[in-house]
Design an enzyme around this catalytic site. Structure first.
Site, short mmCIF file in Angstrom:
data_model
loop_
_atom_site.label_atom_id
_atom_site.label_comp_id
_atom_site.label_asym_id
_atom_site.label_seq_id
_atom_site.Cartn_x
_atom_site.Cartn_y
_atom_site.Cartn_z
N HIS A 223 -19.16 -2.07 -14.77
CA HIS A 223 -18.50 -2.68 -13.62
C HIS A 223 -16.96 -2.44 -13.63
CE1 HIS A 223 -16.31 -6.62 -14.61
NE2 HIS A 223 -17.25 -6.46 -15.66
N CYS A 224 -16.13 -2.31 -12.15
CA CYS A 224 -14.76 -2.28 -12.29
C CYS A 224 -14.28 -3.67 -11.57
CB CYS A 224 -14.31 -1.17 -11.43
SG CYS A 224 -14.93 -0.98 -9.80
N ALA A 225 -13.20 -3.59 -10.85
CA ALA A 225 -12.77 -4.81 -10.18
C ALA A 225 -13.66 -5.25 -8.84
CB ALA A 225 -11.41 -4.78 -9.71
N THR A 226 -14.34 -4.27 -8.30
CA THR A 226 -15.13 -4.65 -7.07
C THR A 226 -16.51 -4.17 -7.07
OG1 THR A 226 -14.16 -2.79 -6.04
CG2 THR A 226 -13.10 -4.88 -5.83
N ARG A 227 -16.95 -3.15 -8.01
CA ARG A 227 -18.14 -2.44 -7.72
C ARG A 227 -19.04 -2.34 -9.14
NH1 ARG A 227 -15.45 3.22 -6.01
NH2 ARG A 227 -13.71 2.27 -4.58
#
Length: 465
Positions: A26-30
């Site tokens: 995952h990244c910051a939002t996805r």
């Protein structure tokens, strides 16, 4: 309301089950899912899951948008299933094959900086709150003036606002070791060595209050407080050196020799070669950024505001993190944030116009939450779910971003932090700039809304889909 555990289970089922997941991260939002068979993914089912704000396929990954904070919790629940372990390294290897060299480099940059951003956001909020508290009108409520504020209070605020940037190389080296397969704590110590109090302080050297230590008569040795690139490059090379040593050093000696050799070799290389070279590169990048931001007559805001969301959809927008960190560390403020916040708000305004104008109940139900998400700083649902789908709303959003960016540049707005925008971003403008910041966002939303409503959307577009 479904629990995060239930949502995680539904996500797994919708992407074809545990056996169809090759790797997940995952990244910051996805949530980023790499699957063995794309045909087994039920796209409609994914988008119907509670808390999912949108989903799309990009760069070899099926990306599910949950938003800041939520994605971390969903990821934690999913990794309780049989999808962890070697899957993380598999994702790095498979993702590395996707896109061109520049895109791969920017993705790696993002992987390093995303975990650091929350503490930099907190630091920015502390700066904003200090700016609010130190205003004369606020101090007068307590019978104080800026000159009479106790020194202990100033010291306390400096601890809150300065620590993350003083030790930024340690954070960068830690995260770089983590991403490139080294031992994170070795990276942390290497980064701390770069800002050791035994070295001349970089800020004091820049101010003329200290001098570099000359090595071999021509290599200037200084600390690297606030620097990013030297720690990043040292982290990459250090992690690779560690992995190479672990393959060659006997297990009985590995615990002692590997950290010793990595730290010895890398701190020497960092101080004598990597640091001087890449600090110069960092200065060139900063100079280029400032040249763009200082273009006259609001031209900087117009260009950045218009093109920002185009760069976002290419997936290489993580380079902005590095730029904003540099601005904050060197200037103490961030003129990039108020420009891009208008670009983000404008996409929300365009999506809102679609929701207001359409007669489709399904499109209304998608448009309104997507617009709200953009107003909270997350544009993916509005861009991928609405605006790009019909294209004209996206273009109208770009125009709104250009207009609001022009206004932000003319007004000279400066954020105290980074990584939060639109409604949450108001916390970065509490130092007397709040009304200008609100005006920029309203202009962005209003321009994109009116243009989309009048020229950018009609229900015939829905019928043609």
């Amino acid at each position: 309301m479904a629990s995060n555990a239930q949502i995680a289970k539904e996500v797994l089922e919708a992407v074809g089950g545990e056996e169809n997941i090759q790797s997940i991260a995952h990244c910051a939002t996805r949530l980023r899912v790499m699957v063995h068979d794309k045909e087994k993914v039920d796209v409609d089912a994914v988008e119907q899951i509670e808390k999912v704000k949108g989903a799309f396929y990009n760069s070899g990954q099926y990306q599910i948008i949950f938003g800041t904070g939520t994605v971390n919790r969903i990821y934690e629940e999913i990794t309780k299933y049989n999808v962890d372990g070697t899957s993380k390294s598999e994702m790095k290897e498979e993702t590395a094959k996707q896109g061109n060299t520049f895109q791969r480099a920017i993705r790696t940059f993002g992987d390093v900086f995303v975990p650091i951003i929350p503490v930099l956001v907190a630091t920015g909020l502390f700066m904003g709150l200090r700016g609010l508290v130190m205003q004369e009108a606020i101090l007068s409520l307590f019978g104080l003036t800026p000159e009479s504020v106790p020194e202990n209070f100033i010291l306390f605020t400096e601890v809150l606002t300065d620590t993350a940037f003083i030790f930024l190389p340690a954070l960068v080296a830690w995260s770089t070791f983590r991403v490139f397969g080294g031992t994170p704590v070795i990276g942390l110590v290497l980064g701390l060595m770069l800002v050791s109090p035994a070295l001349p302080n970089a800020w004091e050297v820049a101010a003329g209050d200290a001098s570099p230590i000359p090595f071999l008569g021509f290599i200037p040795v200084v600390g690297y407080q606030g620097s990013v690139l030297p720690a990043f490059i040292a982290g990459i090379l250090g992690a690779k050196l560690e992995k190479a040593l672990r393959k060659r050093i006997p297990e009985a000696l590995d615990l002692i020799l590997t950290p010793f050799l990595v730290l010895l070799v890398m701190i020497a290389a960092a101080l004598l070669a990597i640091g001087p070279v890449f600090h110069s590169v960092e200065n060139w990048i900063f100079a280029g950024t400032m040249f763009l931001l200082e273009l006259p007559l609001g031209l900087s805001g117009l260009l950045i505001g218009f093109f920002n969301q185009i760069i976002v959809i290419t997936g290489v927008h993580h380079i902005f993190n590095f730029m904003e960190i540099q601005l904050l560390e060197r200037l103490g403020f961030n003129p990039f944030n108020p420009i891009i916040t208008g670009a983000i708000a404008a996409q929300g305004g365009a999506a809102l116009a679609v929701g207001v104008k359409t007669k489709s109940k399904k499109l209304k139900a998608l448009s309104y939450p997507s617009a709200l998400s953009a107003f909270l700083g997350i544009t993916e649902p509005a861009i991928f779910g609405i605006n790009l789908r019909y294209m004209k709303p996206f273009v109208m959003g770009l125009i709104g971003g250009g207009v609001s960016g022009f206004l932000a540049a003319i007004m000279g707005l400066k954020a105290t932090g980074m990584a939060i925008t639109v409604i949450p971003g108001t916390l970065l403008y509490l130092n007397g700039q709040i009304f200008g910041y609100i005006l920029v966002n309203l202009i962005a939303i209003g321009t994109a809304f009116v243009l989309t409503y009048l020229f950018g959307f009609n229900d015939e577009m829905v019928d043609n889909k």
